[in-house]
Design a protein around this motif. Structure first.
Motif, mmCIF file in Angstrom:
data_model
loop_
_atom_site.group_PDB
_atom_site.id
_atom_site.type_symbol
_atom_site.label_atom_id
_atom_site.label_comp_id
_atom_site.label_asym_id
_atom_site.label_seq_id
_atom_site.Cartn_x
_atom_site.Cartn_y
_atom_site.Cartn_z
ATOM 1 N N THR A 30 -5.186 18.529 3.810
ATOM 2 C CA THR A 30 -5.466 17.242 4.062
ATOM 3 C C THR A 30 -4.259 16.346 4.395
ATOM 4 O OG1 THR A 30 -7.448 17.171 2.844
ATOM 5 C CG2 THR A 30 -6.958 15.051 3.853
ATOM 6 N N LEU A 31 -4.288 15.849 5.653
ATOM 7 C CA LEU A 31 -3.224 15.160 5.996
ATOM 8 C C LEU A 31 -3.683 13.719 6.142
ATOM 9 C CD1 LEU A 31 -0.198 14.797 7.558
ATOM 10 C CD2 LEU A 31 -1.681 14.714 9.500
ATOM 11 N N TYR A 32 -2.665 12.868 5.188
ATOM 12 C CA TYR A 32 -3.286 11.352 5.301
ATOM 13 C C TYR A 32 -1.953 10.607 5.997
ATOM 14 C CZ TYR A 32 -6.137 12.847 1.451
ATOM 15 O OH TYR A 32 -6.984 13.331 0.720
ATOM 16 N N ALA A 33 -2.446 9.820 6.914
ATOM 17 C CA ALA A 33 -1.425 8.916 7.538
ATOM 18 C C ALA A 33 -1.569 7.619 6.903
ATOM 19 C CB ALA A 33 -2.003 8.309 9.165
ATOM 20 N N LEU A 34 -0.379 7.207 6.357
ATOM 21 C CA LEU A 34 -0.334 6.135 5.034
ATOM 22 C C LEU A 34 0.222 4.900 5.720
ATOM 23 C CD1 LEU A 34 1.164 8.377 2.381
ATOM 24 C CD2 LEU A 34 -1.177 7.900 2.860
ATOM 25 N N LYS A 35 -0.291 3.729 5.010
ATOM 26 C CA LYS A 35 -0.104 2.352 5.730
ATOM 27 C C LYS A 35 1.409 1.962 4.779
ATOM 28 C CE LYS A 35 -4.693 1.449 5.126
ATOM 29 N NZ LYS A 35 -5.644 0.456 4.348
ATOM 30 N N VAL A 36 1.934 2.720 4.074
ATOM 31 C CA VAL A 36 3.188 2.596 3.261
ATOM 32 C C VAL A 36 4.129 3.500 3.515
ATOM 33 C CG1 VAL A 36 1.968 1.058 1.501
ATOM 34 C CG2 VAL A 36 2.194 3.672 1.200
ATOM 35 N N LYS A 37 5.378 3.096 3.351
ATOM 36 C CA LYS A 37 6.492 4.115 3.838
ATOM 37 C C LYS A 37 6.683 4.982 2.377
ATOM 38 C CE LYS A 37 11.249 4.503 4.718
ATOM 39 N NZ LYS A 37 12.569 3.661 5.038
ATOM 40 N N ASN A 38 6.448 4.465 1.154
ATOM 41 C CA ASN A 38 6.456 5.460 -0.180
ATOM 42 C C ASN A 38 5.295 4.937 -1.008
ATOM 43 O OD1 ASN A 38 9.638 4.226 0.415
ATOM 44 N ND2 ASN A 38 9.422 6.290 -0.109
#
Length: 188
Positions: free
Chosen positions: A145-153
């Motif tokens: 599962t690839l998650y596009a994240l709203k945070v850099k870390n």
């Protein structure tokens, strides 16, 4: 009265025809050149390759971000048959479009295009900083599962975190996700 209704319908139909179509947003996608979605994961990426669990060769993975905003990405690899959380990589730069085959061992991913990324796997210290591939001995379904994240870390995640911790944090910070499914019957 009937004439007025027909004129009204004609005008309404004209407005519908002349309204420009809105394109659907492009989805986040995840693929591999090693196997197709819902295909068999080659033994090269499992315990069958070296006849022991852990320290397996990671498959090449590629993604397109589509229209999903991302400050970074995270990947999680699980065995859906038993819920086993095999491996995770996180803090992958937003500019990355994939992972090469055979990530090297180590908490810090050393690939030049993946600076700042980290990885963690299940198992003891000798195998928990490298891809941990399938080793089910009977047919199991696996998911990347690839998650596009709203945070850099990912917040709260460090060298001592478990794969399940990474997965939970990624779900909370996700702006989108994509899956790549594969099956394995690998035996050591």
């Amino acid at each position: 009265m009937r004439k007025i209704a027909m004129v009204a319908l004609s005008l309404a139909a004209g407005f519908l025809v002349t309204t420009p179509a809105v394109a659907a947003p492009a989805p986040l996608t995840l693929t591999s050149t090693a196997y197709k979605n819902n295909g068999n994961i080659p033994d090269k990426y499992s315990c069958a390759f070296d006849h022991k669990a852990g320290n397996d060769i990671s498959p090449p993975l590629a993604w397109t971000g589509g229209d999903v905003p991302a400050q970074s990405y995270a990947l999680v690899f699980i065995d859906t048959a038993n819920g086993g959380k095999h491996w995770a990589a996180w803090d992958i730069p937003a500019t990355a479009t994939g992972l090469p085959e055979g990530l090297k061992k180590g908490y810090d991913v050393v690939e030049p295009d993946l600076k700042g990324a980290h990885q963690r796997a299940m198992g003891n210290a000798s195998v928990n900083e490298q891809f941990f591939g399938p080793c089910p001995r009977s047919k199991h379904k696996y998911e990347f599962t690839l998650y596009a994240l709203k945070v850099k870390n990912l917040p709260g995640i460090n060298k001592n975190s478990k794969v399940a911790d990474v997965e939970a944090a990624a779900k909370k910070a996700a702006s989108g996700q994509a899956k790549l499914v594969g099956f394995s019957t690998a035996k050591p």
